[in-house]
Every structure is written in C-alpha cells, then in structure tokens.
Design a protein around this motif. Structure first.
Motif, PDB file in Angstrom:
ATOM      1  N   LEU A  53       1.395  -1.053   0.464  1.00 27.47           N
ATOM      2  CA  LEU A  53       0.011   0.555   0.012  1.00 27.47           C
ATOM      3  C   LEU A  53       0.558   1.103  -0.224  1.00 27.47           C
ATOM      4  CD1 LEU A  53      -2.896  -1.076   2.461  1.00 27.47           C
ATOM      5  CD2 LEU A  53      -3.173  -0.574   0.199  1.00 27.47           C
ATOM      6  N   ARG A  54       1.946   1.270   0.801  1.00 31.28           N
ATOM      7  CA  ARG A  54       3.116   2.312   0.740  1.00 31.28           C
ATOM      8  C   ARG A  54       2.890   2.283  -0.200  1.00 31.28           C
ATOM      9  NH1 ARG A  54       8.112   2.971   4.031  1.00 31.28           N
ATOM     10  NH2 ARG A  54       8.995   4.949   4.221  1.00 31.28           N
ATOM     11  N   ALA A  55       4.073   1.702  -1.587  1.00 27.32           N
ATOM     12  CA  ALA A  55       4.646   1.661  -2.702  1.00 27.32           C
ATOM     13  C   ALA A  55       3.146   1.727  -3.958  1.00 27.32           C
ATOM     14  CB  ALA A  55       5.245   0.441  -2.862  1.00 27.32           C
ATOM     15  N   SER A  56       2.345   1.798  -3.388  1.00 27.56           N
ATOM     16  CA  SER A  56       1.384   1.892  -4.168  1.00 27.56           C
ATOM     17  C   SER A  56       1.260   4.034  -4.343  1.00 27.56           C
ATOM     18  CB  SER A  56      -0.050   0.907  -4.586  1.00 27.56           C
ATOM     19  OG  SER A  56      -0.128   2.064  -2.686  1.00 27.56           O
ATOM     20  N   LYS A  57       1.500   4.100  -3.080  1.00 32.23           N
ATOM     21  CA  LYS A  57       0.812   5.473  -3.114  1.00 32.23           C
ATOM     22  C   LYS A  57       2.066   6.545  -3.043  1.00 32.23           C
ATOM     23  CE  LYS A  57      -2.035   4.922   0.747  1.00 32.23           C
ATOM     24  NZ  LYS A  57      -2.121   4.935   2.408  1.00 32.23           N
ATOM     25  N   ARG A  58       3.273   6.019  -3.528  1.00 38.49           N
ATOM     26  CA  ARG A  58       4.851   6.874  -3.921  1.00 38.49           C
ATOM     27  C   ARG A  58       4.434   7.284  -5.709  1.00 38.49           C
ATOM     28  NH1 ARG A  58      10.495   4.307  -3.479  1.00 38.49           N
ATOM     29  NH2 ARG A  58      10.023   5.113  -4.882  1.00 38.49           N
ATOM     30  N   ASP A  59       4.930   8.903  -5.436  1.00 40.54           N
ATOM     31  CA  ASP A  59       4.993   9.017  -6.893  1.00 40.54           C
ATOM     32  C   ASP A  59       6.128   8.408  -7.844  1.00 40.54           C
ATOM     33  OD1 ASP A  59       4.783  11.159  -8.843  1.00 40.54           O
ATOM     34  OD2 ASP A  59       5.751  12.614  -7.840  1.00 40.54           O
ATOM     35  N   THR A  60       4.854   8.012  -8.613  1.00 38.49           N
ATOM     36  CA  THR A  60       5.987   7.689  -9.675  1.00 38.49           C
ATOM     37  C   THR A  60       6.732   8.379 -10.939  1.00 38.49           C
ATOM     38  OG1 THR A  60       3.856   7.182 -11.346  1.00 38.49           O
ATOM     39  CG2 THR A  60       4.553   5.078  -9.676  1.00 38.49           C
ATOM     40  N   ALA A  61       5.874   9.435 -10.857  1.00 39.26           N
ATOM     41  CA  ALA A  61       6.843  10.618 -11.649  1.00 39.26           C
ATOM     42  C   ALA A  61       8.098  11.015 -10.832  1.00 39.26           C
ATOM     43  CB  ALA A  61       6.168  12.052 -11.860  1.00 39.26           C
ATOM     44  N   GLU A  62       8.310  10.387  -9.631  1.00 41.84           N
ATOM     45  CA  GLU A  62      10.071  10.884  -8.796  1.00 41.84           C
ATOM     46  C   GLU A  62      10.720   9.763  -9.428  1.00 41.84           C
ATOM     47  OE1 GLU A  62      11.520  10.248  -4.432  1.00 41.84           O
ATOM     48  OE2 GLU A  62       9.636  11.301  -4.772  1.00 41.84           O
ATOM     49  N   ASP A  63      10.095   7.731  -9.687  1.00 40.06           N
ATOM     50  CA  ASP A  63      10.993   6.787 -10.027  1.00 40.06           C
ATOM     51  C   ASP A  63      10.874   7.387 -11.537  1.00 40.06           C
ATOM     52  OD1 ASP A  63      10.899   5.650  -7.430  1.00 40.06           O
ATOM     53  OD2 ASP A  63       9.098   4.447  -7.769  1.00 40.06           O
ATOM     54  N   ASP A  64      10.414   7.423 -12.012  1.00 42.73           N
ATOM     55  CA  ASP A  64      10.789   7.681 -13.755  1.00 42.73           C
ATOM     56  C   ASP A  64      11.601   9.009 -13.405  1.00 42.73           C
ATOM     57  OD1 ASP A  64       8.710   5.981 -13.931  1.00 42.73           O
ATOM     58  OD2 ASP A  64       7.318   7.895 -15.119  1.00 42.73           O
ATOM     59  N   GLY A  65      11.630  10.058 -13.234  1.00 42.00           N
ATOM     60  CA  GLY A  65      12.853  10.962 -13.139  1.00 42.00           C
ATOM     61  C   GLY A  65      14.044  10.225 -13.037  1.00 42.00           C
ATOM     62  N   PHE A  66      14.222   9.476 -11.922  1.00 44.49           N
ATOM     63  CA  PHE A  66      15.020   8.529 -11.132  1.00 44.49           C
ATOM     64  C   PHE A  66      16.102   7.727 -12.559  1.00 44.49           C
ATOM     65  CE2 PHE A  66      16.848   4.819  -9.715  1.00 44.49           C
ATOM     66  CZ  PHE A  66      18.132   5.929  -8.395  1.00 44.49           C
ATOM     67  N   TRP A  67      14.768   7.099 -12.678  1.00 41.64           N
ATOM     68  CA  TRP A  67      15.767   5.758 -14.039  1.00 41.64           C
ATOM     69  C   TRP A  67      15.843   6.471 -15.656  1.00 41.64           C
ATOM     70  CZ3 TRP A  67      17.367   1.491 -11.824  1.00 41.64           C
ATOM     71  CH2 TRP A  67      16.569   1.059 -10.931  1.00 41.64           C
ATOM     72  N   THR A  68      15.569   7.746 -15.482  1.00 43.24           N
ATOM     73  CA  THR A  68      16.080   8.836 -16.497  1.00 43.24           C
ATOM     74  C   THR A  68      17.285   9.070 -16.288  1.00 43.24           C
ATOM     75  OG1 THR A  68      13.599   9.056 -17.373  1.00 43.24           O
ATOM     76  CG2 THR A  68      15.594  10.544 -18.381  1.00 43.24           C
ATOM     77  N   LEU A  70      19.259   8.060 -14.526  1.00 41.79           N
ATOM     78  CA  LEU A  70      20.174   7.399 -14.784  1.00 41.79           C
ATOM     79  C   LEU A  70      20.878   7.077 -15.666  1.00 41.79           C
ATOM     80  CD1 LEU A  70      22.201   5.021 -12.700  1.00 41.79           C
ATOM     81  CD2 LEU A  70      20.433   4.009 -12.266  1.00 41.79           C
ATOM     82  N   ALA A  71      20.469   6.336 -16.820  1.00 38.55           N
ATOM     83  CA  ALA A  71      20.178   6.171 -17.610  1.00 38.55           C
ATOM     84  C   ALA A  71      20.869   7.103 -18.717  1.00 38.55           C
ATOM     85  CB  ALA A  71      19.023   5.629 -18.371  1.00 38.55           C
TER      86      ALA A  71
END
Length: 76
Positions: A53-68, A70-71
């Motif tokens: 539940l905690r992970a589902s509430k995270r801002d995925t845009a923030e995760d996408d930014g991190f991976w972008t 890094l790439a």
C-alpha cells in the motif's frame, strides 16, 4: 514428518499436560506449532500488505525521473 528435541524439563511438562487433557504429546505440539505459524504468517502478510500500500501511494514520476537520469548518466 518433523522430529523435535526437547529438554527433559519441557518434555516432562508436556507429558503432564497431555495426561491431564487426555491428549497425545504430538497432538499438543502440532497445535502449538500451528498457532505459532498462523500468528507469524499473518504478521508477515500484514507487513507485506502495508509495504504494498505504501509503494502504491508513491509518486511514480519521481521514480521515472530517477531511472531516466541514471540512464542518461550511463549514456544509454
């Protein structure tokens, strides 16, 4: 099949309880293990559910930014 070694004091206490209840030592041990596993298995499931539940509430845009970033850093 499971074999369990008990110290002599615990074995004697288990035997006494079994006698007073008219049950086998194995039956009592089986019930105790079942209760222990049920308790701890449920605690594990609650924690997994909480983290999910905690992970589902995270801002995925923030995760996408991190991976972008890094790439790009790695030249991909």
């Amino acid at each position: 099949m499971l074999g369990v070694r008990l110290d002599s004091e615990l074995e004697a206490r288990l035997a006494a309880v079994a006698r007073t209840q008219g049950r086998s030592k194995s039956d009592i041990a089986r019930e105790a293990v079942r209760r222990y596993v049920d308790l701890h298995d449920e605690a594990f499931r609650r924690e997994a559910r909480r983290q999910s539940l905690r992970a589902s509430k995270r801002d995925t845009a923030e995760d996408d930014g991190f991976w972008t970033a890094l790439a790009e850093e790695r030249g991909a």
